[in-house]
Design a protein around this motif. Structure first.
Motif, short mmCIF file in Angstrom:
data_model
loop_
_atom_site.label_atom_id
_atom_site.label_comp_id
_atom_site.label_asym_id
_atom_site.label_seq_id
_atom_site.Cartn_x
_atom_site.Cartn_y
_atom_site.Cartn_z
N VAL A 36 2.63 -4.00 -5.15
CA VAL A 36 1.20 -4.29 -5.11
C VAL A 36 0.61 -4.07 -6.50
O VAL A 36 0.76 -2.99 -7.08
N TRP A 93 2.07 -3.82 2.88
CA TRP A 93 0.97 -3.85 1.90
C TRP A 93 0.07 -2.63 2.06
O TRP A 93 -0.31 -2.00 1.07
N LEU A 137 -0.50 0.31 -0.82
CA LEU A 137 -1.79 0.66 -1.40
C LEU A 137 -1.93 2.17 -1.58
O LEU A 137 -2.56 2.64 -2.52
N GLN A 191 1.84 3.15 -3.94
CA GLN A 191 2.11 2.36 -5.14
C GLN A 191 3.60 2.34 -5.50
O GLN A 191 3.96 2.34 -6.68
N PHE A 219 -4.27 -4.82 -5.75
CA PHE A 219 -4.46 -5.15 -4.33
C PHE A 219 -3.70 -6.41 -3.90
O PHE A 219 -3.80 -6.83 -2.75
N GLN A 248 -0.12 -8.24 -3.22
CA GLN A 248 1.29 -7.95 -3.00
C GLN A 248 2.15 -9.05 -3.61
O GLN A 248 2.08 -10.21 -3.19
#
Length: 417
Positions: free
Chosen positions: A345, A156, A160, A163, A348, A350
């Motif tokens: 994601v 995750w 972030l 992407q 924010f 997942q």
């Protein structure tokens, strides 16, 4: 009359579900009361309890001999005796060659019916059914909760920043040498761009045109290799086409359609393409075979580039990038592994998406952007779309050949239904 049931250690069969691979033995060792871990055949398991199932490395389906499923799922489950007595004809044959299996419901356990052989009493679970009923046999399921959460947290955090999607569970057990070779070629050509040996500035409209009748490799007096253009410019190629006719596609700078995929516009463009090629391409190469994969990738790249030249509104910028070929690979992955999961994601959060959902959204986005493309577009939307279309059209033909080949190499071919 049913065929005799072969000994338990002699399963040599084509996967009855996808038919794309022979079933391979998988050894599972009990590591706790209700947890099992996969071990290699040569590993010394000592006095530990070991169970061998037969799995398909493509669709992740698995064959369980009588008693094995209950043992792996837990002594209290008694799944094999929970099968609904009412059954329906199945389209799949028993991997042991006994007969055509029957479909039975598992009320209150799973929605889809499972395949059961009434002769040898074995059970076949498709990949998604196996994930639900025997999750401890998967790589993620073998980890404890803390390990699993730590792994997802790390993914995750990385997502972030970049992407990009992450393939959840579809490992390959061979080295994808063609994919590695293509990535190496892309990196090498980008290095040539950075060194100025390959210059996209040579591809300005008019500068990339060679004299009528000239072919790739014919250089004007005093010109060098560095003066050649290796990326097609739609305006120039359309002008050549109109002047020379369709039969003269081999003349002028049409050769750039075969070289444009080696070039990229920057580090982000290059690394993004290499990433998508690797996460989708390793599985497709393993399934198709190296020779077919090379021809398939080049075909998608060529068709994608050709479509971009014909349809783009941007007629003055060079068309570069391997994304047409990669889009074809993505279409092949969708055909072969539609139920596999990807982490993505969004705001924010997942999400764990089936690959068909992710690629459906991706194709839709490409179509919308291509429809509203402007003359200063910097992305080859039509190359993506037509590379994907090429992959979607050709992949079923390759899979048909693959299924026939596998059927000839095993003792028990699957039913060709």
């Amino acid at each position: 009359m049913n065929a005799p049931v072969p000994p338990r250690d002699q399963v040599d069969a084509q996967c009855p579900a996808c038919r794309l691979h022979a079933l391979v033995p998988m050894l599972l060792r009990r590591i706790e009361h209700d947890r099992w871990a996969q071990v290699e055949p040569e590993e010394d398991t000592g006095d530990d309890e070991v169970v061998q199932i037969d799995a398909c490395p493509v669709c992740n389906g698995a064959w369980f001999d009588a008693g094995e499923l209950d043992l792996l799922a837990g002594e209290a489950t008694d799944l094999e005796h929970a099968l609904d007595p009412t059954s329906h004809p199945s389209k799949r044959g028993c991997p042991r060659g006994c007969s055509v299996m029957r479909e039975h419901d598992l009320p209150g356990v799973i929605r889809t019916p499972v395949d059961h052989c009434h002769t040898c009493k074995g059970i076949w679970l498709d990949g998604h059914e196996r994930h639900k009923l025997a999750k401890s046999t998967t790589r993620e399921g073998q980890q404890d909760v803390k390990q699993r959460m730590a792994r997802r947290g790390a993914i995750w955090a990385a997502q972030l920043l970049v992407q990009l999607p992450v393939e959840v569970e579809n490992p390959v057990h061979t080295t994808p040498w063609v994919v590695i070779s293509i990535v190496t070629a892309l990196l090498s050509c980008f290095a040539l761009q950075l060194l100025g040996i390959v210059d996209l500035g040579n591809c300005a409209p008019g500068l990339g045109d060679l004299p009528s009748g000239a072919m790739f490799g014919d250089l004007a007096d005093g010109a060098t290799f560095a003066d050649l253009c290796f990326a097609p410019v739609a305006g120039s190629l359309k002008h050549q086409w109109g002047r020379l006719g369709f039969g003269a596609i081999g003349e002028g700078s049409w050769y750039t359609l075969t070289t444009h995929w080696l070039l990229h516009g920057g580090w982000a463009h290059l690394l993004g393409n290499c990433y998508f090629l690797y996460i989708f391409g390793d599985n497709v190469e393993t399934l198709f075979g190296r020779r077919r994969f090379v021809l398939f990738f080049l075909g998608a790249a060529l068709i994608g580039g050709f479509a971009e030249v014909l349809l783009t509104q941007n007629t003055v910028s060079p068309i570069i990038g391997a994304s047409g070929g990669i889009a074809g690979v993505m279409a092949a992955y969708l055909w072969c592994f539609p139920r596999n999961k990807l982490f993505q994601v969004v705001l924010f959060v997942q999400l764990k998406l089936p690959v068909w959902v992710y690629l459906f959204v991706w194709v839709g986005f490409q179509a919308v952007m291509g429809l509203f493309e402007t003359s200063d577009a910097g992305v080859a939307w039509f190359s993506h779309l037509f590379g994907f279309a090429f992959g979607a059209a050709v992949t079923p033909l390759i899979l048909r050949m693959r299924r026939r080949e596998i059927a000839k190499t095993v003792r028990t071919p699957a039913l060709a239904l």
